[in-house]
Design a protein around this motif. Structure first.
Motif, mmCIF file in Angstrom:
data_model
loop_
_atom_site.group_PDB
_atom_site.id
_atom_site.type_symbol
_atom_site.label_atom_id
_atom_site.label_comp_id
_atom_site.label_asym_id
_atom_site.label_seq_id
_atom_site.Cartn_x
_atom_site.Cartn_y
_atom_site.Cartn_z
ATOM 1 N N PHE A 90 0.866 -1.178 0.000
ATOM 2 C CA PHE A 90 0.000 0.000 0.000
ATOM 3 C C PHE A 90 0.899 1.223 0.000
ATOM 4 O O PHE A 90 2.113 1.110 0.221
ATOM 5 N N CYS A 91 0.307 2.427 -0.214
ATOM 6 C CA CYS A 91 1.165 3.603 -0.413
ATOM 7 C C CYS A 91 1.758 4.128 0.892
ATOM 8 O O CYS A 91 2.801 4.764 0.888
ATOM 9 N N ASN A 92 1.092 3.877 2.025
ATOM 10 C CA ASN A 92 1.567 4.318 3.340
ATOM 11 C C ASN A 92 1.637 5.841 3.468
ATOM 12 O O ASN A 92 2.399 6.359 4.268
ATOM 13 N N GLN A 93 0.863 6.586 2.653
ATOM 14 C CA GLN A 93 0.813 8.037 2.848
ATOM 15 C C GLN A 93 -0.539 8.669 2.551
ATOM 16 O O GLN A 93 -0.745 9.831 2.895
ATOM 17 N N CYS A 94 -1.479 7.920 1.983
ATOM 18 C CA CYS A 94 -2.786 8.516 1.681
ATOM 19 C C CYS A 94 -3.658 8.580 2.941
ATOM 20 O O CYS A 94 -3.284 8.083 4.004
ATOM 21 N N GLU A 95 -4.835 9.176 2.798
ATOM 22 C CA GLU A 95 -5.737 9.333 3.950
ATOM 23 C C GLU A 95 -6.128 7.973 4.532
ATOM 24 O O GLU A 95 -6.130 7.786 5.753
ATOM 25 N N ALA A 96 -6.471 7.016 3.651
ATOM 26 C CA ALA A 96 -6.881 5.689 4.140
ATOM 27 C C ALA A 96 -5.740 5.023 4.907
ATOM 28 O O ALA A 96 -5.944 4.465 5.988
ATOM 29 N N CYS A 97 -4.537 5.085 4.349
ATOM 30 C CA CYS A 97 -3.382 4.479 5.030
ATOM 31 C C CYS A 97 -3.126 5.151 6.371
ATOM 32 O O CYS A 97 -2.877 4.480 7.375
ATOM 33 N N MET A 98 -3.235 6.491 6.399
ATOM 34 C CA MET A 98 -2.980 7.211 7.648
ATOM 35 C C MET A 98 -4.048 6.912 8.698
ATOM 36 O O MET A 98 -3.792 6.966 9.896
ATOM 37 N N PHE A 104 -8.249 0.141 2.175
ATOM 38 C CA PHE A 104 -9.027 1.102 1.373
ATOM 39 C C PHE A 104 -8.109 2.015 0.559
ATOM 40 O O PHE A 104 -8.584 2.905 -0.140
ATOM 41 N N CYS A 105 -6.795 1.813 0.657
ATOM 42 C CA CYS A 105 -5.825 2.600 -0.116
ATOM 43 C C CYS A 105 -6.014 2.296 -1.604
ATOM 44 O O CYS A 105 -6.225 1.161 -1.999
ATOM 45 N N ARG A 106 -5.937 3.333 -2.441
ATOM 46 C CA ARG A 106 -6.131 3.102 -3.885
ATOM 47 C C ARG A 106 -5.003 2.275 -4.475
ATOM 48 O O ARG A 106 -5.148 1.673 -5.525
#
Ligand SMILES: [Zn+2]
Length: 340
Positions: A90-98, A104-106
């Motif tokens: 996962f990206c580990n920086q988007c709103e879902a990850c945070m 739910f990360c894109r």
């Protein structure tokens, strides 16, 4: 290094044990020597061809091994440590990850699905994916844990919110996710009814803690559930089979009951009588993998011995084809594991 790749989609014969370049470890990554990598049904779907999967491709979502190198930004891990890897990226920086909802990360994907996985000797992954494991846990056991226990935990604890005293129907005791779900439901104080295709697997399901077993080839699941529950039905059905069991799963629910599903190994095209859904006030829940927080939570119970990895059989990596065939024929009980 050696890896098992496929250059075209198809049967197990497309899997090739071959030389590929070693991965280069970035400054923010950890390089892991793979000691064990467990199979999942997803590997078979990917090998047969899923949209967006590019070839040549390396499967493998469940990895355990030794750290051989850490990037210069990483200060809290060192070479030689025994670890398992999170079964997702996962990206580990988007709103879902945070928010802690990585699923739910894109950019969320299963390790070895839209990227190369662990059916190889070396894999480079971000620091966040790496979890040290206790010395009592073998590599084969550690590799048998991540995807199925995370999935079962997210489905039962987070989505269906099971409570002590409830009755849970777990389909397919012999599947990796089924063998995990039986244990998670028992841990939470539920009664468990499980299904299996033969007597030996029914016995193994009971050994994992199931209170009742149903032979899903010889018996009608909903009829047996009615007998066991004095016609009441179950609180929760743990679905991952899809088409072959869907109607029986819905029928097995008590009014107000919850069906939670994470997959469809026998097909996704199912029917639903809406009259049944609204009049019986049923809940249908989808579930996809889980979060890093849930993974770390469920691992505590694995590391203290409460939840037990179920290793079916190990194969050398070069025999990946035979391993795939075992899983495809549903001969396994628990996880089929490859050893590079
Ligand atoms: Zn993200």
């Amino acid at each position: 290094m050696k890896a098992v790749r496929f250059h075209e989609f198809g049967g197990a014969e497309v899997l090739k044990y071959e030389d590929v370049p070693d991965p280069k470890v970035r400054k923010d990554q950890v390089l892991v020597k793979v000691k064990a990598c467990a199979l999942n049904h997803l590997d078979i779907w990917i090998r047969k061809g899923l949209p967006e999967v590019k070839v040549p491709h390396v499967n493998g979502s469940d990895v355990a091994g030794d750290i051989v190198e850490v990037g210069e930004y990483i200060t809290d891990l060192k070479p030689g440590q025994r670890v398992l890897l999170a079964p997702m990226t996962f990206c580990n920086q988007c709103e879902a990850c945070m928010r802690g909802q990585q699923n739910f990360c894109r950019q969320f994907t299963v390790l070895g699905y839209l990227n190369d996985g662990g059916n190889c000797e070396l894999i480079a992954v971000p620091r966040v994916s790496v979890v040290p494991i206790p010395s009592e846990l073998t590599y084969d056991e550690a590799a048998s844990v991540p995807l199925v226990f995370l999935t079962a935990w997210h489905m039962l604890v987070t989505r269906a919110q099971i409570r002590a005293g409830q009755i849970v129907l777990v389909l397919g005791a012999g599947s990796g996710v089924g063998s995990a779900a039986i244990q998670v439901a028992k841990l939470m104080g539920c009664k468990v009814i499980t299904t299996a295709g033969d007597e030996a697997k029914m016995d193994q399901g009971r050994e994992l803690g199931a209170d009742y077993t149903i032979n899903h080839y010889r018996q009608k699941i909903s009829d047996e559930v009615k007998k066991i529950t004095a016609k009441a039905g179950v609180d929760v059905v743990f679905e991952h089979v899809g088409k072959a069991t869907w109607d029986e799963s819905v029928k097995a629910l008590k009014p107000g009951g919850t069906l939670v599903t994470c997959g469809n190994t026998t097909g996704f095209d199912v029917g639903l009588d809406l009259r049944f859904l609204f009049s019986r006030q049923l809940n249908l829940l989808g579930s996809y993998m889980g979060t890093m927080g849930e993974l770390l939570e469920v691992l505590k119970f694995v590391f203290n011995g409460t939840l037990k990895p179920v290793v079916d059989k190990t194969f050398p990596l070069r025999e990946a084809r035979a391993a795939h065939e075992r899983l495809e024929k549903r001969e396994q009980f628990g996880k089929v594991v490859l050893n590079p």
